[in-house]
Design a protein around this motif. Structure first.
Motif, PDB file in Angstrom:
ATOM      1  N   ALA A   1       2.666   1.552  -3.390  1.00 54.02           N
ATOM      2  CA  ALA A   1       1.749   1.951  -4.468  1.00 54.02           C
ATOM      3  C   ALA A   1       1.406   3.430  -4.365  1.00 54.02           C
ATOM      4  O   ALA A   1       1.337   4.154  -5.387  1.00 54.02           O
ATOM      5  CB  ALA A   1       0.484   1.100  -4.406  1.00 54.02           C
TER       6      ALA A   1
ATOM      7  N   THR B   1       0.832  -1.206   0.000  1.00 58.52           N
ATOM      8  CA  THR B   1       0.000   0.000   0.000  1.00 58.52           C
ATOM      9  C   THR B   1       0.866   1.256   0.000  1.00 58.52           C
ATOM     10  O   THR B   1       0.641   2.207  -0.774  1.00 58.52           O
ATOM     11  CB  THR B   1      -0.937  -0.008   1.223  1.00 58.52           C
TER      12      THR B   1
ATOM     13  N   ARG C   1       2.424   6.236  -7.189  1.00 54.67           N
ATOM     14  CA  ARG C   1       1.409   7.078  -7.832  1.00 54.67           C
ATOM     15  C   ARG C   1       1.808   8.562  -7.760  1.00 54.67           C
ATOM     16  O   ARG C   1       1.590   9.321  -8.707  1.00 54.67           O
ATOM     17  CB  ARG C   1       0.046   6.856  -7.160  1.00 54.67           C
TER      18      ARG C   1
ATOM     19  N   ILE D   1       7.214  -3.407  -5.479  1.00 54.07           N
ATOM     20  CA  ILE D   1       5.884  -4.014  -5.331  1.00 54.07           C
ATOM     21  C   ILE D   1       5.882  -5.417  -5.918  1.00 54.07           C
ATOM     22  O   ILE D   1       5.359  -6.372  -5.314  1.00 54.07           O
ATOM     23  CB  ILE D   1       4.821  -3.123  -6.007  1.00 54.07           C
TER      24      ILE D   1
ATOM     25  N   LEU E   1       7.573   0.340  -8.224  1.00 49.98           N
ATOM     26  CA  LEU E   1       6.825  -0.736  -8.867  1.00 49.98           C
ATOM     27  C   LEU E   1       7.610  -2.051  -8.834  1.00 49.98           C
ATOM     28  O   LEU E   1       7.032  -3.127  -8.649  1.00 49.98           O
ATOM     29  CB  LEU E   1       6.490  -0.345 -10.313  1.00 49.98           C
TER      30      LEU E   1
END
Length: 383
Positions: A224, A221, A228, A245, A242
């Motif tokens: 991300a 979370t 963003r 992630i 990314l």
């Protein structure tokens, strides 16, 4: 599992203490218990032998004593037949029923004289049906031996043969019943252990998944949200997030798979816990370790199979009073003080275990004699 309407002799046990305590002591309930035991149909034919002492009573001295024998012996026959049902009641009820049967036989001595020796087969059966096994065998054998001697002294040779035949039949039936009791207790303990093991495994998996997935999702979370924000201002940093992630997701997936697959493996710790319950259920004193040394997963699994096979053999064959399990970094030992592995007994389980250990580079040692059995598995350099 379907129940048959006509159970075979020996396919019953005394049941749990809770079931025995709740049975009402009424004629209808006793009859129902006799039917449930599966022994009622087998107990009825031998009652015809009661006609022998009745016939002798009328043959020798027709009169009051013969009439008393004709009344008391059928009463004894009814008590004998329904001993199969009383076997499902608590011990105090079984002992009281046995005392009544014995008292009737003693009352028949003045009436029948030496012919009372013909009752030996019935009384031998009541010993193994109603008394605890540790009492039944010595008392039944002592009674049969006494009747055998008295039959020879009074030259009632048919009764002597009945004494021998009754002892053999009673021991066989009693042993079969005892083995069935132990088997049902073992199966009940295994069912309880299975339920407890499933609950414990669910709790462990839930805890592990919470720790693993919860941490991973929190990290995902944050990464991300950061990616963003950076996708327009710092694309390289966003790509790094990314990638993080992706790595985190792969690792979380691997951890979840490893946690779930743990349900499929035998473990030494779970088998020791199961062994403690199973052994205590059948009246064997268990000495097991309270803590285990650090063991690799493969080693813990192998040791679990050794403990499972050893405990199974102890419960089924050993007639032991004490069992001990010892575990260290390179070996596991399961030992009992029983009668050893019977001659000619199938050792397929031990052979399979030996092959499993050999494939893993270990060795299985089995020593068995009349004072007990010792099962030891060693791994690594000790093997």
């Amino acid at each position: 599992m379907a129940r048959t309407d006509t159970p075979t002799w020996g396919a019953w046990a005394r049941g749990s203490d809770e079931e025995a305590a709740t049975r009402p002591l009424t004629p209808r309930a006793i009859h129902r218990a006799a039917v449930e035991s599966g022994g009622l149909a087998f107990a009825l034919p031998p009652v015809l032998f009661i006609l022998i002492p009745i016939a002798f009573a009328w043959w020798n001295d027709p009169g009051l004593e013969a009439l008393i024998a004709t009344v008391l012996l059928p009463v004894y026959g009814v008590l004998f037949v329904y001993s199969t049902g009383i076997g499902l009641y608590p011990q105090r009820v079984r002992l009281a029923w046995f005392a009544i049967c014995t008292a009737l036989v003693l009352l028949l001595i003045p009436v029948l004289g030496a012919n009372v020796l013909f009752m030996v087969m019935f009384q031998a059966m009541t010993h193994v049906l109603l008394l605890p096994w540790r009492w039944a065998v010595p008392s039944m054998l002592a009674m049969s031996l006494a009747v055998l001697v008295l039959s020879i002294v009074f030259e009632v040779y048919v009764a002597a043969g009945l004494a021998v035949m009754g002892a053999v039949m009673a021991w066989g039936i009693g042993y079969g019943v005892r083995q069935q009791v132990l088997q049902e207790q073992l199966e009940a303990a295994q069912r309880r252990n299975a339920v407890l093991a499933v609950a414990a495994e669910r709790e462990r998996i839930g805890r592990d998944l919470h720790d693993l997935v919860g941490h991973s999702l929190t990290s995902l979370t944050i990464s991300a949200q950061l990616a963003r924000r950076l996708v327009d201002t710092d694309p390289d940093a966003a790509r790094a997030q990314l990638a993080h992630i992706e790595t985190t997701v792969r690792q979380a997936l691997a951890d979840v798979r490893a946690t779930a697959s743990g349900m499929q493996h035998v473990r030494a710790a779970s088998e020791i816990a199961s062994a403690r319950t199973v052994l205590s259920t059948v009246g064997i004193q268990a000495e097991v370790p309270t803590a285990l040394p650090p063991l690799h997963d493969d080693l813990a699994e192998l040791f679990g199979y050794v403990i499972r096979e050893g405990v199974t053999n102890i419960v089924r064959h050993s007639r032991a009073t004490r069992a001990e399990i010892a575990v260290d970094e390179h070996s596991v030992t399961v030992e009992d003080d029983g009668v050893g592995i019977p001659q000619g007994a199938s050792r397929s389980g031990l052979r399979g275990l030996e092959a499993r250990l050999a494939l893993a580079g270990g060795r299985l040692e089995v020593s068995s004699c009349e004072t007990g059995t010792r099962l030891r598995a060693t791994m690594g350099a000790d093997a």
